[in-house]
Design a protein around this motif. Structure first.
Motif, PDB file in Angstrom:
ATOM      1  N   ARG A  49       0.981  -1.176   0.040  1.00 38.33           N
ATOM      2  CA  ARG A  49       0.049  -0.045  -0.163  1.00 38.33           C
ATOM      3  C   ARG A  49       0.925   1.197  -0.034  1.00 38.33           C
ATOM      4  O   ARG A  49       1.704   1.376   0.859  1.00 38.33           O
ATOM      5  CB  ARG A  49      -0.850  -0.116   1.324  1.00 38.33           C
TER       6      ARG A  49
ATOM      7  N   SER B 179      -2.877  -3.721  -9.740  1.00 41.36           N
ATOM      8  CA  SER B 179      -2.958  -2.674  -8.855  1.00 41.36           C
ATOM      9  C   SER B 179      -4.000  -1.849  -9.128  1.00 41.36           C
ATOM     10  O   SER B 179      -4.645  -2.068 -10.199  1.00 41.36           O
ATOM     11  CB  SER B 179      -1.617  -1.670  -8.959  1.00 41.36           C
TER      12      SER B 179
ATOM     13  N   ILE C 126      -2.322   3.610  -3.645  1.00 39.45           N
ATOM     14  CA  ILE C 126      -2.394   2.663  -4.659  1.00 39.45           C
ATOM     15  C   ILE C 126      -2.166   1.252  -3.705  1.00 39.45           C
ATOM     16  O   ILE C 126      -1.146   1.180  -3.109  1.00 39.45           O
ATOM     17  CB  ILE C 126      -1.320   2.980  -5.420  1.00 39.45           C
ATOM     18  N   TRP C 127      -2.896   0.125  -4.330  1.00 39.29           N
ATOM     19  CA  TRP C 127      -2.547  -1.040  -3.646  1.00 39.29           C
ATOM     20  C   TRP C 127      -1.890  -2.077  -4.876  1.00 39.29           C
ATOM     21  O   TRP C 127      -2.639  -2.163  -5.845  1.00 39.29           O
ATOM     22  CB  TRP C 127      -3.864  -1.825  -3.384  1.00 39.29           C
ATOM     23  N   LYS C 128      -0.942  -2.541  -4.540  1.00 39.33           N
ATOM     24  CA  LYS C 128      -0.352  -3.327  -5.492  1.00 39.33           C
ATOM     25  C   LYS C 128       0.008  -4.986  -5.023  1.00 39.33           C
ATOM     26  O   LYS C 128       0.353  -5.058  -3.816  1.00 39.33           O
ATOM     27  CB  LYS C 128       1.405  -3.004  -5.804  1.00 39.33           C
TER      28      LYS C 128
END
Length: 131
Positions: free
Chosen positions: A64, A94, A83-85
């Motif tokens: 995150r 993402s 941004i969630w990867k």
């Protein structure tokens, strides 16, 4: 994985590992406390995927990053998004989101496999009703 364009939600049906358990002689392998869970991400947009193969995902890491103010902060009454990867064996995906809720759908089970079989988990579910 499922998307709800009407509500800007993304749902993931995952086999969640709650704990690794050290082996006890004569066993030499770890065991795991696990349960099927739904992750429900809110206010999702800008989904990007670079997947090389397969129809499933084995998640290795979740990162995150880049906290910022949502474009619609006044409307959703939330002041931060990230941004969630997701780094997986099969590639990376993402998206932007303000966060998620996790719903545990069954009692924890102890076993030596990291995943459930199709039969053990009862198929795919995106239920957001907790146990």
């Amino acid at each position: 994985m499922a998307f709800s364009p009407a509500t800007f939600e993304l749902f993931m049906d995952i086999d969640y590992i709650f704990a690794w358990v050290n082996s006890e002689p004569p066993d030499v392998y770890y065991s795991f406390w696990k349960a099927p869970c739904t992750l429900a991400f809110s206010n999702v947009y800008n989904f990007v995927a670079d997947i090389e193969k397969g129809l499933g995902f084995e998640i290795e890491a979740v990162v995150r990053e880049d906290a910022g103010r949502p474009r619609n902060a006044d409307h959703i009454k939330r002041q931060k998004q990230w941004i969630w990867k997701f780094e997986c064996q099969e590639g990376v995906f993402s998206f932007h989101s303000v966060g998620y809720q996790q719903f545990t759908r069954a009692r924890l089970v102890k076993g030596q496999s990291l995943t459930f079989s199709w039969e053990e988990r009862g198929g795919i579910s995106f239920s957001c009703i907790p146990l």
